[in-house]
Design a protein around this motif. Structure first.
Motif, mmCIF file in Angstrom:
data_model
loop_
_atom_site.group_PDB
_atom_site.id
_atom_site.type_symbol
_atom_site.label_atom_id
_atom_site.label_comp_id
_atom_site.label_asym_id
_atom_site.label_seq_id
_atom_site.Cartn_x
_atom_site.Cartn_y
_atom_site.Cartn_z
ATOM 1 N N SER A 1 61.751 -3.875 2.990
ATOM 2 C CA SER A 1 62.661 -2.889 3.573
ATOM 3 C C SER A 1 63.538 -3.526 4.637
ATOM 4 O O SER A 1 64.415 -2.869 5.213
ATOM 5 C CB SER A 1 61.855 -1.744 4.192
ATOM 6 O OG SER A 1 60.981 -2.244 5.212
ATOM 7 N N ASP A 2 63.301 -4.817 4.890
ATOM 8 C CA ASP A 2 64.009 -5.536 5.946
ATOM 9 C C ASP A 2 65.075 -6.429 5.319
ATOM 10 O O ASP A 2 64.863 -7.621 5.103
ATOM 11 C CB ASP A 2 63.008 -6.360 6.762
ATOM 12 C CG ASP A 2 63.664 -7.060 7.943
ATOM 13 O OD1 ASP A 2 64.856 -6.802 8.206
ATOM 14 O OD2 ASP A 2 62.976 -7.874 8.600
ATOM 15 N N GLU B 1 64.638 -3.674 -2.743
ATOM 16 C CA GLU B 1 63.883 -2.544 -2.194
ATOM 17 C C GLU B 1 62.454 -2.498 -2.710
ATOM 18 O O GLU B 1 61.592 -1.878 -2.086
ATOM 19 C CB GLU B 1 64.605 -1.234 -2.524
ATOM 20 C CG GLU B 1 65.866 -1.023 -1.691
ATOM 21 C CD GLU B 1 66.652 0.208 -2.130
ATOM 22 O OE1 GLU B 1 67.506 0.666 -1.344
ATOM 23 O OE2 GLU B 1 66.421 0.696 -3.257
#
Length: 339
Positions: free
Chosen positions: A207-208, A203
């Motif tokens: 965020s992917d 994180e």
């Protein structure tokens, strides 16, 4: 032969040999320094002046396995003393007391054994035997003047990929392999600790990402619980920082990470050296395949030193944990005994 790494990726038939033909591998003090670098990484559990992160420069990359290999194996008989069961009992009691007190939620306790040998060691034959016996694992034979020679058979990806697409795994929990493995609460909790930790680290960089699992995987005669994380990175200049955040994962260290790391360094009876570090090619032919150095041994002129460890939680039992390290040591013992 100068410094080299010979390896075979899981499920593949092709071998890759990376050689540095002159000079010694680059020495680094932290994983962060790997950003922007290319070569074969040999990283310890805890980098130090006598056990640094090493980067073998890829002067020559070939897929031909050498027919012979002449390497000056170290004749260090003094290093072939074996840690005793009493040492393990003392360490386990110490580790477990701190878990009982709530200082840690998990600690990984490791040990090492030595197997003397009067016969000449044949590293290439050991490598071939490991490849034949463990098709699902990453097999590595690596030598540098700084580290000596190591043979590794490991199922645990630390970081793999290229371009924008990357992968890591949360691997923990160990049982003898059978068709219908029934996992204990202890094993499930141990694996969840690792997966949660990896999520928290990813994180910070993207965020992917997507987590799948856990699922049971086979690694030789053992079974483990594994969750896979696939994620996107749009700036490969952060690879070193990501490795610094991931390594060492709770699978080989503990939680909280920094406190567990320091505790292990000060309290284990033996030095881990390159056991529970990581090894593999970094941006060689634009691909990266770094694996945690789990089942492994160092080769000497007069024998072998084997390493293994296991995660300890508050409800762990000493004899069960000792037996888990024994079956993990069999990964390398089986190779030695079949040569």
């Amino acid at each position: 032969m100068s410094s080299f790494a010979l390896f075979r990726l899981p499920y593949e038939q092709q071998f890759t040999l990376i050689e540095q033909t002159s000079g010694e591998p680059l020495e680094l003090v932290s994983c962060g320094e790997l950003s922007g670098k290319t070569g074969f990484v040999v990283a310890p559990f805890a980098p130090s002046s006598d056990c640094p992160i090493l980067l073998i420069r890829p002067d020559r990359v070939t897929h031909d396995i050498p027919l012979t290999m002449e390497v000056p194996l170290r004749d260090t008989a003094s290093s072939l003393s074996t840690d005793s069961y009493r040492d393990y009992q003392v360490d386990f009691a110490n580790f477990h007391a701190h878990l009982d007190n709530g200082d840690f939620s998990k600690l990984v306790l490791s040990r090492s054994i030595s197997i003397p040998s009067d016969a000449p060691l044949r590293p290439l034959e050991l490598f071939r035997k490991a490849c034949d016996r463990y098709p699902r694992m990453m097999i590595i034979l690596v030598y540098t003047p700084q580290s000596g020679m190591w043979l590794v058979a490991t199922p645990e990806i630390l970081l793999s990929g290229g371009g924008e697409q990357w992968q890591t795994v949360a691997l923990a929990g160990t049982m003898p392999f059978e068709e219908d493995v029934r996992w204990s609460d202890k094993n499930i909790q141990e694996q969840r600790y690792v997966a949660t930790y990896i999520t928290e680290q990813l994180e910070q960089f993207t965020s992917d990402f997507k987590e799948t699992g856990p699922r049971t995987i086979r690694a030789g005669h053992l079974a483990h619980l594994r969750s896979d994380f696939h994620f996107s990175l749009y700036n490969n200049k952060v690879i070193g920082d990501l490795l610094q955040a991931l390594h060492p994962t709770p699978a080989v260290c503990g939680l909280p990470k920094q406190e567990a790391f320091r505790f292990i360094l000060h309290n284990e009876h033996h030095g881990r050296r390159y056991y529970s570090g990581f090894m593999g090619p970094l941006f060689v032919d634009d691909r990266t395949n770094l694996f945690v150095t789990l089942r492994c041994m160092q080769l000497f002129a007069n024998g072998y030193r084997l390493y293994a460890g296991g995660g300890i939680l508050k409800d762990s039992q000493e004899e069960q944990e000792w037996q888990e390290t024994e079956i993990k040591l069999d990964t390398m013992r089986n190779i030695i005994n079949n040569v």
